[in-house]
Design an enzyme around this catalytic site. Structure first.
Site, PDB file in Angstrom:
ATOM      1  N   ASP A 195       0.861  -1.173   0.000  1.00  7.96           N
ATOM      2  CA  ASP A 195       0.000   0.000   0.000  1.00  7.96           C
ATOM      3  C   ASP A 195       0.902   1.228   0.000  1.00  7.96           C
ATOM      4  O   ASP A 195       1.559   1.533   0.996  1.00  7.96           O
ATOM      5  CB  ASP A 195      -0.897  -0.006   1.245  1.00  7.96           C
ATOM      6  CG  ASP A 195      -1.805   1.215   1.324  1.00  7.96           C
ATOM      7  OD1 ASP A 195      -1.657   2.135   0.486  1.00  7.96           O
ATOM      8  OD2 ASP A 195      -2.653   1.262   2.228  1.00  7.96           O
ATOM      9  N   ASN A 204       5.281   4.563 -10.892  1.00 10.91           N
ATOM     10  CA  ASN A 204       4.165   4.530 -11.829  1.00 10.91           C
ATOM     11  C   ASN A 204       2.813   4.763 -11.159  1.00 10.91           C
ATOM     12  O   ASN A 204       1.875   5.225 -11.797  1.00 10.91           O
ATOM     13  CB  ASN A 204       4.158   3.176 -12.554  1.00 10.91           C
ATOM     14  CG  ASN A 204       3.006   3.046 -13.525  1.00 10.91           C
ATOM     15  OD1 ASN A 204       2.895   3.814 -14.470  1.00 10.91           O
ATOM     16  ND2 ASN A 204       2.136   2.073 -13.286  1.00 10.91           N
ATOM     17  N   TYR A 225      -5.642  17.000  -8.432  1.00 12.19           N
ATOM     18  CA  TYR A 225      -4.765  15.997  -9.059  1.00 12.19           C
ATOM     19  C   TYR A 225      -3.661  16.685  -9.845  1.00 12.19           C
ATOM     20  O   TYR A 225      -2.479  16.308  -9.758  1.00 12.19           O
ATOM     21  CB  TYR A 225      -5.594  15.086  -9.964  1.00 12.19           C
ATOM     22  CG  TYR A 225      -4.765  14.228 -10.893  1.00 12.19           C
ATOM     23  CD1 TYR A 225      -4.104  13.098 -10.436  1.00 12.19           C
ATOM     24  CD2 TYR A 225      -4.645  14.554 -12.245  1.00 12.19           C
ATOM     25  CE1 TYR A 225      -3.340  12.316 -11.289  1.00 12.19           C
ATOM     26  CE2 TYR A 225      -3.892  13.781 -13.103  1.00 12.19           C
ATOM     27  CZ  TYR A 225      -3.237  12.663 -12.630  1.00 12.19           C
ATOM     28  OH  TYR A 225      -2.483  11.894 -13.475  1.00 12.19           O
ATOM     29  N   THR A 238      -6.299   2.892 -19.165  1.00 16.93           N
ATOM     30  CA  THR A 238      -6.010   2.087 -17.984  1.00 16.93           C
ATOM     31  C   THR A 238      -7.256   2.095 -17.100  1.00 16.93           C
ATOM     32  O   THR A 238      -8.336   2.473 -17.536  1.00 16.93           O
ATOM     33  CB  THR A 238      -4.829   2.684 -17.177  1.00 16.93           C
ATOM     34  OG1 THR A 238      -5.213   3.979 -16.692  1.00 16.93           O
ATOM     35  CG2 THR A 238      -3.585   2.829 -18.049  1.00 16.93           C
TER      36      THR A 238
END
EC number: 1.1.1.270
Length: 211
Positions: A21, A48, A117, A154
């Site tokens: 995690d 990533n 974000y 994705t």
């Protein structure tokens, strides 16, 4: 699952999964400890993992903001530090740290759900350049690179729009998106550059993407 898929597809090499995690520093440190025990250490680190939560600046939930900070900024920083220390203690002078950034780390799009974000990805842009400078100060030849994609097909949109799977699916249906393989090819290109060449950032979008 991915390890089994790679094996059945006949890819060279071995993928060794390890549950971690990335919002939990103890688990990250445990992972690096296991890597040291099983494989001596890290020569290449590709950061990533990343996610977005639909939390605008004027009405977003603090929990969502904190999750993005923990995964997109803190985990990148912790993994980078641990990877560098692993290289340093084994005198690895030609390692590489690659941060998978985003085009949102270079421009702010007029979509409120991704503004926070975007701020975390701007942080990745700054962290990568700061890392490059610190690596130079340390007189090492370890390199630092960003890869900043636009829309990649994705599970990202399904996490962002987890209450609206139809909207998430539509994200990838409007244009021909980048694929995971395109990202992998960019990573290979970065890693295959001659030792005297440091690629700072690859910005890549689907040809049909507007923003």
């Amino acid at each position: 699952k991915l390890a089994a898929e790679c094996q059945s597809a006949g890819y060279a090499g071995t993928l060794i999964p390890y549950k971690c995690d990335l919002s939990n520093e103890e688990e990250i440190l445990s992972m690096f400890s296991a890597i040291k025990t099983l494989h001596q250490g890290v020569d290449v680190c590709i950061n990533n993992a990343g996610l977005a939560r639909p939390e605008p600046l004027l009405s977003g939930k603090t929990e969502g903001w904190r999750t993005m900070i923990d995964v997109n900024v803190m985990a990148v920083s912790i993994c980078t530090r641990e990877a560098y220390q692993s290289m340093k203690e084994r005198n690895i002078d030609d390692g590489h740290i690659i941060n998978i950034n985003s085009m949102n780390g270079h421009s702010v799009v007029p979509q409120s759900v991704v503004h926070f974000y975007s701020a975390t990805k701007y942080a990745v842009t700054a962290l990568t350049e700061g890392l490059r400078q610190e690596l130079r100060e340390a007189k090492t030849h370890i390199r630092a690179t960003c890869i900043s994609p636009g829309l990649v097909e994705t599970g990202f949109a399904f996490k962002l729009h987890d209450n609206d799977p139809e909207r998430a699916a539509a994200t990838y249906e409007s244009i021909r998106c980048l694929k995971a393989e395109d990202m992998a090819n960019a990573v290979i290109y970065v890693l295959s550059a001659p030792p005297h060449v440091q690629i700072g950032d690859i910005q890549m979008r689907p040809t049909e993407q507007i923003s």
